[in-house]
Design a protein around this motif. Structure first.
Motif, PDB file in Angstrom:
ATOM      1  N   GLU A  88       9.690  -2.839   6.765  1.00  0.00           N
ATOM      2  CA  GLU A  88       8.818  -1.899   6.061  1.00  0.00           C
ATOM      3  C   GLU A  88       8.033  -2.595   4.946  1.00  0.00           C
ATOM      4  O   GLU A  88       6.867  -2.282   4.717  1.00  0.00           O
ATOM      5  N   LEU A  89       8.663  -3.560   4.270  1.00  0.00           N
ATOM      6  CA  LEU A  89       7.934  -4.324   3.256  1.00  0.00           C
ATOM      7  C   LEU A  89       6.816  -5.128   3.899  1.00  0.00           C
ATOM      8  O   LEU A  89       5.713  -5.200   3.366  1.00  0.00           O
ATOM      9  N   SER A  90       7.081  -5.695   5.053  1.00  0.00           N
ATOM     10  CA  SER A  90       6.051  -6.442   5.779  1.00  0.00           C
ATOM     11  C   SER A  90       4.859  -5.540   6.099  1.00  0.00           C
ATOM     12  O   SER A  90       3.707  -5.914   5.863  1.00  0.00           O
ATOM     13  N   ALA A  91       5.136  -4.355   6.622  1.00  0.00           N
ATOM     14  CA  ALA A  91       4.062  -3.401   6.930  1.00  0.00           C
ATOM     15  C   ALA A  91       3.324  -2.984   5.659  1.00  0.00           C
ATOM     16  O   ALA A  91       2.097  -2.829   5.669  1.00  0.00           O
ATOM     17  N   LYS A  92       4.058  -2.819   4.573  1.00  0.00           N
ATOM     18  CA  LYS A  92       3.446  -2.432   3.294  1.00  0.00           C
ATOM     19  C   LYS A  92       2.482  -3.523   2.828  1.00  0.00           C
ATOM     20  O   LYS A  92       1.356  -3.228   2.405  1.00  0.00           O
ATOM     21  N   ILE A  93       2.903  -4.769   2.893  1.00  0.00           N
ATOM     22  CA  ILE A  93       2.036  -5.870   2.472  1.00  0.00           C
ATOM     23  C   ILE A  93       0.810  -5.969   3.378  1.00  0.00           C
ATOM     24  O   ILE A  93      -0.307  -6.188   2.899  1.00  0.00           O
ATOM     25  N   GLU A  94       0.985  -5.763   4.675  1.00  0.00           N
ATOM     26  CA  GLU A  94      -0.170  -5.739   5.586  1.00  0.00           C
ATOM     27  C   GLU A  94      -1.145  -4.643   5.186  1.00  0.00           C
ATOM     28  O   GLU A  94      -2.365  -4.845   5.174  1.00  0.00           O
ATOM     29  N   SER A  95      -0.628  -3.471   4.857  1.00  0.00           N
ATOM     30  CA  SER A  95      -1.466  -2.349   4.428  1.00  0.00           C
ATOM     31  C   SER A  95      -2.193  -2.670   3.121  1.00  0.00           C
ATOM     32  O   SER A  95      -3.381  -2.370   2.965  1.00  0.00           O
ATOM     33  N   ILE A  96      -1.483  -3.297   2.186  1.00  0.00           N
ATOM     34  CA  ILE A  96      -2.088  -3.663   0.907  1.00  0.00           C
ATOM     35  C   ILE A  96      -3.232  -4.639   1.133  1.00  0.00           C
ATOM     36  O   ILE A  96      -4.286  -4.530   0.498  1.00  0.00           O
ATOM     37  N   GLN A  97      -3.065  -5.585   2.057  1.00  0.00           N
ATOM     38  CA  GLN A  97      -4.125  -6.550   2.357  1.00  0.00           C
ATOM     39  C   GLN A  97      -5.408  -5.852   2.802  1.00  0.00           C
ATOM     40  O   GLN A  97      -6.498  -6.352   2.547  1.00  0.00           O
ATOM     41  N   GLN A  98      -5.277  -4.712   3.452  1.00  0.00           N
ATOM     42  CA  GLN A  98      -6.437  -3.977   3.938  1.00  0.00           C
ATOM     43  C   GLN A  98      -7.177  -3.253   2.817  1.00  0.00           C
ATOM     44  O   GLN A  98      -8.363  -2.987   2.931  1.00  0.00           O
ATOM     45  N   GLN A  99      -6.464  -2.920   1.727  1.00  0.00           N
ATOM     46  CA  GLN A  99      -7.077  -2.107   0.683  1.00  0.00           C
ATOM     47  C   GLN A  99      -7.289  -2.811  -0.638  1.00  0.00           C
ATOM     48  O   GLN A  99      -8.074  -2.338  -1.467  1.00  0.00           O
ATOM     49  N   ALA A 100      -6.621  -3.936  -0.878  1.00  0.00           N
ATOM     50  CA  ALA A 100      -6.746  -4.614  -2.178  1.00  0.00           C
ATOM     51  C   ALA A 100      -6.698  -6.122  -1.975  1.00  0.00           C
ATOM     52  O   ALA A 100      -6.068  -6.606  -1.039  1.00  0.00           O
ATOM     53  N   GLY A 101      -7.324  -6.845  -2.846  1.00  0.00           N
ATOM     54  CA  GLY A 101      -7.300  -8.303  -2.771  1.00  0.00           C
ATOM     55  C   GLY A 101      -6.121  -8.902  -3.493  1.00  0.00           C
ATOM     56  O   GLY A 101      -5.768 -10.064  -3.288  1.00  0.00           O
ATOM     57  N   THR A 102      -5.486  -8.095  -4.359  1.00  0.00           N
ATOM     58  CA  THR A 102      -4.385  -8.594  -5.173  1.00  0.00           C
ATOM     59  C   THR A 102      -3.270  -7.561  -5.235  1.00  0.00           C
ATOM     60  O   THR A 102      -3.525  -6.379  -5.435  1.00  0.00           O
ATOM     61  N   VAL A 103      -2.045  -8.050  -5.093  1.00  0.00           N
ATOM     62  CA  VAL A 103      -0.866  -7.215  -5.302  1.00  0.00           C
ATOM     63  C   VAL A 103      -0.053  -7.846  -6.430  1.00  0.00           C
ATOM     64  O   VAL A 103       0.149  -9.056  -6.458  1.00  0.00           O
ATOM     65  N   ASP A 104       0.347  -7.008  -7.373  1.00  0.00           N
ATOM     66  CA  ASP A 104       1.163  -7.435  -8.504  1.00  0.00           C
ATOM     67  C   ASP A 104       2.552  -6.832  -8.354  1.00  0.00           C
ATOM     68  O   ASP A 104       2.699  -5.607  -8.362  1.00  0.00           O
TER      69      ASP A 104
END
Length: 159
Positions: A88-104
């Motif tokens: 689920e974390l992997s899917a979350k990070i994939e989703s974040i890549q689609q909507q934001a350039g940076t994750v903190d």
């Protein structure tokens, strides 16, 4: 390529933990642009009052807030967050890549995060109800982020 920031309060003291952070940092170079940002930890007395602890949390959280970009996707690491699987974390990070350039990813100090910082977070993540050594937690989070990227790539790292 996704920018991944680990924003944390305090410095790693033990060389074996610093070595583990360096290893995961090296492993993630082809996967993302990783930064580990260490912020100053507030000093508290031997038996701090509730008010002193609140001031500590507020001061540390204010320093964290200064490091967050307006369009960054913010993940607050907190015990009351959602407990998810590595997949689920992997899917979350994939989703974040689609909507934001940076994750903190935010790791607060020993006393936690302020309510204002938790409210700013786009997602609250927990790694369980167990208590972990504060300094070891950074290594554990880095390993899980690395694992998430490996899951997305379909490698044999995650069995």
């Amino acid at each position: 390529m996704l920018n991944v920031n680990i924003i944390c309060v305090g410095r790693l003291k033990e060389s074996y933990l610093r070595g583990a952070v360096e290893e995961y940092t090296k492993r993630m170079k082809p996967l993302c642009r990783l930064s580990v940002i260490e912020l100053q930890e507030e000093r508290v007395g031997e038996n701090p009052s509730a008010a002193e602890l609140q001031r500590t949390v507020e001061a540390e959280s204010a320093r964290i807030m200064q490091k967050l970009g307006k369009s960054d996707y913010v993940v607050a690491m907190c015990v009351e967050g959602r407990n998810i699987s590595s997949e689920e974390l992997s899917a979350k990070i994939e989703s974040i890549q689609q909507q934001a350039g940076t994750v903190d990813f935010i790791i607060g100090g020993s006393w936690g995060l302020s309510d204002a910082l938790k409210a700013r977070a786009d997602f609250r993540l927990s790694m369980g109800k167990m208590t972990f050594p504060h300094q070891l937690f950074r290594v554990m989070l880095l390993e899980q982020i690395y694992r998430a990227f490996q899951i997305s790539r379909g490698t044999k790292y995650h069995k």
